[in-house]
Design a protein around this motif. Structure first.
Motif, PDB file in Angstrom:
ATOM      1  N   UNK A   2      -7.497  -8.437   6.114  1.00 58.25           N
ATOM      2  CA  UNK A   2      -6.408  -9.411   6.130  1.00 58.25           C
ATOM      3  C   UNK A   2      -5.155  -8.823   6.779  1.00 58.25           C
ATOM      4  N   UNK A   3      -4.264  -9.696   7.200  1.00 56.04           N
ATOM      5  CA  UNK A   3      -3.012  -9.257   7.825  1.00 56.04           C
ATOM      6  C   UNK A   3      -2.195  -8.402   6.855  1.00 56.04           C
ATOM      7  N   UNK A   4      -2.175  -8.781   5.588  1.00 51.05           N
ATOM      8  CA  UNK A   4      -1.399  -8.028   4.598  1.00 51.05           C
ATOM      9  C   UNK A   4      -1.981  -6.624   4.432  1.00 51.05           C
ATOM     10  N   UNK A   5      -3.310  -6.537   4.382  1.00 50.19           N
ATOM     11  CA  UNK A   5      -3.939  -5.214   4.286  1.00 50.19           C
ATOM     12  C   UNK A   5      -3.696  -4.387   5.534  1.00 50.19           C
ATOM     13  N   UNK A   6      -3.672  -5.051   6.679  1.00 49.61           N
ATOM     14  CA  UNK A   6      -3.398  -4.355   7.938  1.00 49.61           C
ATOM     15  C   UNK A   6      -1.985  -3.774   7.945  1.00 49.61           C
ATOM     16  N   UNK A   7      -1.028  -4.542   7.450  1.00 50.34           N
ATOM     17  CA  UNK A   7       0.343  -4.038   7.319  1.00 50.34           C
ATOM     18  C   UNK A   7       0.357  -2.839   6.371  1.00 50.34           C
ATOM     19  N   UNK A   8      -0.384  -2.957   5.262  1.00 44.82           N
ATOM     20  CA  UNK A   8      -0.486  -1.848   4.306  1.00 44.82           C
ATOM     21  C   UNK A   8      -1.057  -0.596   4.951  1.00 44.82           C
ATOM     22  N   UNK A   9      -2.078  -0.767   5.791  1.00 45.70           N
ATOM     23  CA  UNK A   9      -2.678   0.377   6.479  1.00 45.70           C
ATOM     24  C   UNK A   9      -1.678   1.030   7.427  1.00 45.70           C
ATOM     25  N   UNK A  10      -0.882   0.230   8.116  1.00 41.47           N
ATOM     26  CA  UNK A  10       0.151   0.770   9.003  1.00 41.47           C
ATOM     27  C   UNK A  10       1.201   1.531   8.198  1.00 41.47           C
TER      28      UNK A  10
END
Length: 128
Positions: A2-10
């Motif tokens: 998900x986009x939120x998880x992607x932001x978290x990964x960044x």
């Protein structure tokens, strides 16, 4: 992912950089400098933010083996942060860090890197 998880990964990658710089400075200079305080604090803060993003963006729940590993790594980071700030508050800036705290710094950073790598590997396996 998900986009939120992607932001978290960044954000967690930024946490890795900040916390890593702080821990390497501790190993190199063996003293509490303003840089150490800034980078260790920033690394822990970014890690907390990233974990929140990943929890919100995950559909797997909050008690998977990787999450438990991540929570334990975060706990070691928080304890490390508190130890460094305690030294700073007690003895001031440019204070020498004793060997047990330097050893704990190595352990906390290593444990956190293991959690980071484990999470990265899990993401890669999900894509395959």
């Amino acid at each position: 992912m998900s986009q939120i998880s992607l932001i978290g990964a960044f954000v967690i990658t930024l946490a890795l950089l900040a916390y890593g710089i702080g821990c390497i400075a501790i190993q190199r200079f063996k003293m509490v400098t303003s840089g150490v305080l800034i980078f260790i604090t920033l690394g822990v803060f970014l890690d907390l933010v990233a974990v929140i993003f990943m929890i919100v963006g995950s559909a797997k729940g909050i008690f998977t083996p990787h999450v438990i590993l991540g929570y334990s790594a975060m706990l070691t980071m928080i304890v490390h942060l508190l130890l460094i700030w305690k030294i700073y508050i007690k003895t001031g800036i440019d204070s020498i860090i004793n060997k047990p705290v330097i050893l704990y710094s190595k352990i906390a950073y290593s444990w956190w890197v293991i959690a980071y790598i484990t999470g990265s590997i899990l993401v890669i396996w999900q894509k395959i």
